[in-house]
Design a protein around this motif. Sequence first.
Motif, PDB file in Angstrom:
ATOM      1  N   ARG A 138      -2.731  -4.148  -1.462  1.00  0.00           N
ATOM      2  CA  ARG A 138      -2.023  -3.148  -0.980  1.00  0.00           C
ATOM      3  C   ARG A 138      -2.637  -1.889  -0.257  1.00  0.00           C
ATOM      4  NH1 ARG A 138       0.573  -2.900  -7.031  1.00  0.00           N
ATOM      5  NH2 ARG A 138       1.819  -4.582  -6.623  1.00  0.00           N
TER       6      ARG A 138
ATOM      7  N   SER B  97      -2.083   3.261   2.441  1.00  0.00           N
ATOM      8  CA  SER B  97      -1.024   4.061   2.928  1.00  0.00           C
ATOM      9  C   SER B  97       0.257   3.500   2.155  1.00  0.00           C
ATOM     10  CB  SER B  97      -0.887   3.324   4.357  1.00  0.00           C
ATOM     11  OG  SER B  97       0.349   4.022   4.978  1.00  0.00           O
ATOM     12  N   PHE B  98       0.276   2.431   1.585  1.00  0.00           N
ATOM     13  CA  PHE B  98       1.430   1.997   0.928  1.00  0.00           C
ATOM     14  C   PHE B  98       1.343   2.846  -0.720  1.00  0.00           C
ATOM     15  CE2 PHE B  98       3.029  -0.539  -2.694  1.00  0.00           C
ATOM     16  CZ  PHE B  98       4.470  -0.523  -2.499  1.00  0.00           C
ATOM     17  N   ARG B  99       0.332   2.819  -1.113  1.00  0.00           N
ATOM     18  CA  ARG B  99       0.144   3.564  -2.420  1.00  0.00           C
ATOM     19  C   ARG B  99       0.503   4.919  -2.309  1.00  0.00           C
ATOM     20  NH1 ARG B  99      -4.542  -0.224  -3.238  1.00  0.00           N
ATOM     21  NH2 ARG B  99      -5.734   1.112  -2.315  1.00  0.00           N
TER      22      ARG B  99
ATOM     23  N   HIS C 243       2.529   6.255  -0.284  1.00  0.00           N
ATOM     24  CA  HIS C 243       4.128   6.423   0.214  1.00  0.00           C
ATOM     25  C   HIS C 243       4.876   6.068  -1.114  1.00  0.00           C
ATOM     26  CE1 HIS C 243       2.755   7.077   4.198  1.00  0.00           C
ATOM     27  NE2 HIS C 243       3.624   7.941   4.174  1.00  0.00           N
ATOM     28  N   LEU C 244       4.533   5.019  -2.001  1.00  0.00           N
ATOM     29  CA  LEU C 244       5.392   4.597  -3.076  1.00  0.00           C
ATOM     30  C   LEU C 244       6.008   5.678  -3.722  1.00  0.00           C
ATOM     31  CD1 LEU C 244       6.459   2.156  -4.474  1.00  0.00           C
ATOM     32  CD2 LEU C 244       4.436   1.933  -5.864  1.00  0.00           C
ATOM     33  N   PRO C 245       5.605   6.620  -4.173  1.00  0.00           N
ATOM     34  CA  PRO C 245       6.516   7.579  -5.096  1.00  0.00           C
ATOM     35  C   PRO C 245       7.558   8.196  -4.296  1.00  0.00           C
ATOM     36  CG  PRO C 245       4.055   7.937  -5.421  1.00  0.00           C
ATOM     37  CD  PRO C 245       4.236   7.004  -4.446  1.00  0.00           C
ATOM     38  N   GLU C 246       7.099   8.459  -3.096  1.00  0.00           N
ATOM     39  CA  GLU C 246       8.223   9.041  -2.223  1.00  0.00           C
ATOM     40  C   GLU C 246       9.313   8.092  -1.882  1.00  0.00           C
ATOM     41  OE1 GLU C 246       6.240  10.306   1.490  1.00  0.00           O
ATOM     42  OE2 GLU C 246       7.747   9.262   2.541  1.00  0.00           O
ATOM     43  N   ILE C 247       8.916   6.844  -1.459  1.00  0.00           N
ATOM     44  CA  ILE C 247       9.947   5.585  -1.324  1.00  0.00           C
ATOM     45  C   ILE C 247      10.863   5.553  -2.334  1.00  0.00           C
ATOM     46  CG2 ILE C 247      10.091   3.052  -1.226  1.00  0.00           C
ATOM     47  CD1 ILE C 247       7.799   3.071   0.743  1.00  0.00           C
ATOM     48  N   VAL C 248      10.393   5.452  -3.510  1.00  0.00           N
ATOM     49  CA  VAL C 248      11.161   5.477  -4.905  1.00  0.00           C
ATOM     50  C   VAL C 248      11.968   6.708  -4.938  1.00  0.00           C
ATOM     51  CG1 VAL C 248      11.023   5.414  -7.332  1.00  0.00           C
ATOM     52  CG2 VAL C 248       9.495   3.848  -6.152  1.00  0.00           C
TER      53      VAL C 248
ATOM     54  N   GLN D  99      13.208   8.380  -2.929  1.00  0.00           N
ATOM     55  CA  GLN D  99      14.193   8.548  -1.717  1.00  0.00           C
ATOM     56  C   GLN D  99      15.175   7.597  -2.261  1.00  0.00           C
ATOM     57  OE1 GLN D  99      12.015   7.867   1.963  1.00  0.00           O
ATOM     58  NE2 GLN D  99      11.734  10.179   2.083  1.00  0.00           N
TER      59      GLN D  99
END
Lengths: 316, 316, 316, 316, 316, 316
Positions: free
Chosen positions: E18, E21-23, E25-30, E32
């Motif tokens: 992972r 970058s993914f780590r 952004h994950l909270p933000e993705i969730v 949204q």
Amino acid sequence: MEKDRHTQETSCRRDAGRSSSFRAHLPEIVDQIVRSCENRQCCHHTAYEPIPSRESVIEIVEGLRDVIFPGYFNRNRMDPVNLKYMLGQSVSGLYDMLAEQICRSIRHDCFRYEKPCMKCEEQGQEIALALFRSVPDIQAMLSADVAAAYEGDPAAASEDEIIFSYPGIFAIMVYRVAHRLFEFEVPLLPRIMTEYAHSITGIDIHPGAEIGTRFVIDHGTGVVIGETTVIGHNVRVYQGVTLGALSLPKDAGERLRGKKRHPTIEDDVIIYSGATILGGDTVIGRRCVIGGNVWLTASIPPDTRVLMEPPKLVYR
Amino acid sequence: MEKDRHTQETSCRRDAGRSSSFRAHLPEIVDQIVRSCENRQCCHHTAYEPIPSRESVIEIVEGLRDVIFPGYFNRNRMDPVNLKYMLGQSVSGLYDMLAEQICRSIRHDCFRYEKPCMKCEEQGQEIALALFRSVPDIQAMLSADVAAAYEGDPAAASEDEIIFSYPGIFAIMVYRVAHRLFEFEVPLLPRIMTEYAHSITGIDIHPGAEIGTRFVIDHGTGVVIGETTVIGHNVRVYQGVTLGALSLPKDAGERLRGKKRHPTIEDDVIIYSGATILGGDTVIGRRCVIGGNVWLTASIPPDTRVLMEPPKLVYR
Amino acid sequence: MEKDRHTQETSCRRDAGRSSSFRAHLPEIVDQIVRSCENRQCCHHTAYEPIPSRESVIEIVEGLRDVIFPGYFNRNRMDPVNLKYMLGQSVSGLYDMLAEQICRSIRHDCFRYEKPCMKCEEQGQEIALALFRSVPDIQAMLSADVAAAYEGDPAAASEDEIIFSYPGIFAIMVYRVAHRLFEFEVPLLPRIMTEYAHSITGIDIHPGAEIGTRFVIDHGTGVVIGETTVIGHNVRVYQGVTLGALSLPKDAGERLRGKKRHPTIEDDVIIYSGATILGGDTVIGRRCVIGGNVWLTASIPPDTRVLMEPPKLVYR
Amino acid sequence: MEKDRHTQETSCRRDAGRSSSFRAHLPEIVDQIVRSCENRQCCHHTAYEPIPSRESVIEIVEGLRDVIFPGYFNRNRMDPVNLKYMLGQSVSGLYDMLAEQICRSIRHDCFRYEKPCMKCEEQGQEIALALFRSVPDIQAMLSADVAAAYEGDPAAASEDEIIFSYPGIFAIMVYRVAHRLFEFEVPLLPRIMTEYAHSITGIDIHPGAEIGTRFVIDHGTGVVIGETTVIGHNVRVYQGVTLGALSLPKDAGERLRGKKRHPTIEDDVIIYSGATILGGDTVIGRRCVIGGNVWLTASIPPDTRVLMEPPKLVYR
Amino acid sequence: MEKDRHTQETSCRRDAGRSSSFRAHLPEIVDQIVRSCENRQCCHHTAYEPIPSRESVIEIVEGLRDVIFPGYFNRNRMDPVNLKYMLGQSVSGLYDMLAEQICRSIRHDCFRYEKPCMKCEEQGQEIALALFRSVPDIQAMLSADVAAAYEGDPAAASEDEIIFSYPGIFAIMVYRVAHRLFEFEVPLLPRIMTEYAHSITGIDIHPGAEIGTRFVIDHGTGVVIGETTVIGHNVRVYQGVTLGALSLPKDAGERLRGKKRHPTIEDDVIIYSGATILGGDTVIGRRCVIGGNVWLTASIPPDTRVLMEPPKLVYR
Amino acid sequence: MEKDRHTQETSCRRDAGRSSSFRAHLPEIVDQIVRSCENRQCCHHTAYEPIPSRESVIEIVEGLRDVIFPGYFNRNRMDPVNLKYMLGQSVSGLYDMLAEQICRSIRHDCFRYEKPCMKCEEQGQEIALALFRSVPDIQAMLSADVAAAYEGDPAAASEDEIIFSYPGIFAIMVYRVAHRLFEFEVPLLPRIMTEYAHSITGIDIHPGAEIGTRFVIDHGTGVVIGETTVIGHNVRVYQGVTLGALSLPKDAGERLRGKKRHPTIEDDVIIYSGATILGGDTVIGRRCVIGGNVWLTASIPPDTRVLMEPPKLVYR
């Protein structure tokens, strides 16, 4: 009528399954567990690296059994014609799995203890290859183990029965494989393997033990063979036998790691059920017979038969 | 830039998973294992005949548990109305599986030992039928076993708890089924069944043992009951009890096969944890109580209570 | 030619699999088993209510292990970022399952013993919630257990190895969860949980026992810890240790249910393999060391070391 | 309070899941369905012989895909070294399954239509062997099919993409296998195979059709190719094309069974989407192009391009 | 050397899987996605009530097929003796599942549209019972459907082949079951059932359609039969036939819900492939034959044969 | 008697399952298939690199459906409280899988076509991240699609029914995801995704097509939407509609790859069932209505209604 509807609604609401109380507390529960993990040093494993997978290790062990004793446990029919294909296909798949789990085990140690690079991938591949190259040796040892079990056990109707159903032979097979990996200094994996066999058989052999040919464990439940045990050839052990360490100080973990703490059993020894033999300096000489429930912390010369004194009867 | 590509290629090549070394050695590894099998007499099973399937045997055991204790372990809801249908459907399927596994077990022996034709298919069908006709008897015995367990165990909150969770009752159930098959002289299968129970419970009852009604095993881990043991009614046995054979010569397998080598326990005996009773001539008389860890190789008259002498305290 | 056809027909008919004899007897077999169930009071469970599901209980136990030791056994990769999500998702699903199984356990008792309404659904939800709120406490205790195991065991290469593979830590984890449910007086469920751990590890801890922090079980096969046992902090126990009840009268079940029947072990005690300590009034004082295979039915003062006398050698 | 209990009881009783009404009717429902089966000639299959298993047939089809296109769909990694082993192992297992399903299909016909003995087992083995011996031929044809698909389809990025994802190539593969079995006059099985492909792809090719090399079906949904269709080499067909029979009298089943009822398509023909070509005497000559939605019941000479007249616009 | 280590470290870090970058952004993705759900009225279903389970519906459909055509698709062998048991066991399990899914479907509507209580549980049980009581009727209709299919299809080698493999008969079976539930005004469920058949067969029959006996669909891919279609007895329909509504205004959904919008097909009509018949007032009279690809929006008198004019050939 | 044994032996030998003929030919069969693979350029995939896994792609598609339409298809109950956790956990797992499959797809191309390094791992991670960041956009588009479907379809009882069961919405969802990956120039993967949807729904949308908001496909079986199709907003399409390329020369594959070959459909167009619109220069103007079965290869001005002329009746 009106009442009926009310009842129904109640029941419908009740059926929702998750009480509002749970819903109210869920975020707090989660946060507390997260914080509990953050506060502890051990006992969570939220790393960026994949770690060894217990499931894969079990799959490897079961797959190796199919390779080592071909035809007994395979789902597909095995005959002399497709033996070669089955082996080639199984070995290919198991190699991939084993190389990956060895790699993960090494990398896990590497990261957790901040060691210098251990070339985990290369090592995973090399050690997996070495293991498969030694399968014929392992098979030869296990054939001898099976033969010895059959010779000494009147309850065994055939060697097939032993392979099909004896827990001892399964535990020994897993040990013989795990011991090779232990010799290659693979961390974690060998122990996960032998503890899997332990959970199936009740027989706990540490992968570090050194065990000769024609080794037999009968019944087996409760057998414990410690890390630095040395066992010769042609030894037979019954259920509940402990080959262990002497009483340890509370901080033994750190101080005694790697020291010889478990006994040496020479060739042709028989140890009956429930016997306990302790200590790194304890040597049981060749051809000794240790009786059931005997408790030993000192060496025994060769050709000795050690028995418990018979109990006294108490009438009431 | 150029460098980047190089790095990437390295990583891509490395990711291929199987080292070229493995690929170079695979055919040789396979050939060696094949040759290793050809050279050994035992420990491979590449025959043209299907052999008993351990997986099917486990499925049969679990299925029989659903028939014998209906409603406890079934996935589908059981009520008095569909009990009959569940039983009819389960018995049909289990009969097919059991008949086939019995047939395979007999045929396996037939081929391996070059016996004359044993009419394996007919026998498979007849013995499977006989087993299912005796299910009510088996149920009656197990009901008595459960009742006896409940009466003597203050920790058991209900008979349901015993059926749901006690390893002793599972081991006894498997034994009672396997013993029927043993009486019909089915090879391999009975032992695979009891060794399955052994791996789940740590209780090792040989299918050849003869055990009366109201038999109780409490906790159970480490219990060993040998092939020629005879146990009366209303006997209670605790964890770690061995009912075994006297010390065997190394070539005992062949010489003692089928001889009475294990003790006889008469009615109403209690044997506490860790006790060991050995020998085919050893008889424990009615109503005896054998204390924990006691080691016996001789007969005990009825109504005797045998205890270990209390240990001496050593202060250090 | 004609003969050939005949042979083939025979073989075709024979292949039908179910002998006509079986088909003729099936209805009778089914009816007899149904009648056998109707005649027995226990040992069948054909009720209108769903009963606890052993499979679900096992799923709950395995799921709780993933929550309590996050990252070790999960199939999906766990890292500090998705820990929270994994926990939230797991706890939600496990809560539903646990609430239902608690409800079923309570309702089962309620119906079978014709108790007044016990508000099973509400209780199921409340107790499940309470359990999850106490997960951080359980984690803290288990962290201490792991740390103690590591400190005292030279064979443990790391705390991770203990969590991955030691049966003792699995059995203690299940006990610590089941004990909470036992304290909430949930019937059946706690015992099904600990008996599941028993079947995996050979370690039999009754959920009613009270056990302090930093508890260690090494190897573990054959350990039995009875319902009313009380164990202090920092206690270490080896394989085959029994903390049990004194010899029970045959009708003990009813008379002694709920009474203190098992020993009390105070802080900092070590009990070596195969030792047996019995009786509700037996107290092993602080800092005692109980040697292997020792059999005790009376209290021991603090700071005592109790050992078996060494066996006498019998030369033959 | 009292009210509360009442509510709870109601809810508990309601939760039982099966209404008493259902329980009262279950035996009657079962008996009626049994009687309904007894009264009908067709539509139940309660025979003493095992019948072909649709599940096994699907497993065979998927397994053959792995053998024919090795490396695309296998779960295990395939490389030039283990290709041989994978094939040997797969072919062994698939042979067993296929021989059994062929045997069952033949025996099913044999019994249902009371034919003389058809040596079903021998035929099963011989035909299965013949099929596997022709796998290289089938592969050669399918390679040509894939190449033709790639040459004519600008949307195909690679031949791999076609093998991975094009429904047309899957339907043709299943047809080519099923057609071999059809040529061996195996009943039932070929049709179950092609109907499986039909359900996956929407492409319905009767196993009796005769189809040349380099056959392409693009998109494919709705394609129907009837039993007696003959298709030359290098033919390309689009979605919704029907190669069918002329309007049939209601009793056509019996009268026309086995007659040529479907068209002949010569080499190098293209048939665009939605075109319908009917009749056993209809021949589409070489190099014809049949436009979309065209409806044809008569022969077309070679090198003809048949198009629908353009529709008239209706403004509203 | 040093370089080597560096490379390895890089590769190890990269392998973490992972990207940071993914780590990051994950909270933000969730968050949204959560917000995206909160902002939309439809397209998420995060309710407190369980909703119908598509998986369970599929299991019900497959299970009903085993009950309706016993012996064709069952895993276990079916013979005249165990037919009764299989049916009793299957019906019991399917009743539970169906009652629950009906209940969930009704409750779903009840909650989402805030209807007064609809006694969902009682209705679930009553409707499920009614369905099973009508199984013999459904079987009789399907037997007639199979017989009609066989009579008219020269490619069908036997009625068994039709039941085993014809998509038409599967789609009609699912329709006949779903139609019963539609008549009981069960929401959601009937459509999930027929859309499951649609995905398997390409045949889309709305559960609201009314269809007489001896209905045949040949090949079937692309058939659409609209909600208010009425079809008489003895009708035969080929692939790609649409029985649909006339061109709808964009807001048709609300205005035309429940109106007769689809045609009426009288007894003994045949409709060839690709034909389209539209409109609620369109009636196709008895014994009509509608040719392939014909497009009809007006009624046709009885005994008429409607054909497309033959296309004109265009030579190029 | 003697005869009996003989018969039995025959049957036993016969039962061996694999004819000696098969065993004799197996090595030759395997070698021929291996050689057949070596001789072909395409149609085998025995590379050292793992290739995209169709199974994983399907798992990704199903998982994305759970994320995009939360609560409809999840096995576990979803409510407003655990939505966040479910999403976080699902997105984490799907990201890992997607990143790996993208990487494999890129690497596959890279190796097979000997391209320079394409940084497959980095790209895999970046593109997977980008996809998940666009999930809210995809959800918004799909919400609009669902709303449009509901508004125009009188047979839809609710938007939930559409999400649960309409194949059109599933195909559009998969397309919208695959199209994103296509825009990122991921090879293979997008097509495997849309062909999966094709096999489930009979709707074949090439991931390269460009499709506006509020897109509706009703019934859908047989719909084909080509690679370079452009569709505006608010377009509605019925079953059997083809948006395709004009007749292609046989070598079209290479020459036309990437050219605009499929039509442009402007906003607010309706296309009824079976219509075919072909050609890269064909533009269907805004607000056009294209009637059923219409065949178009030229542009249509806005606000036009194109219908087939009514067929002529032919009485016979």
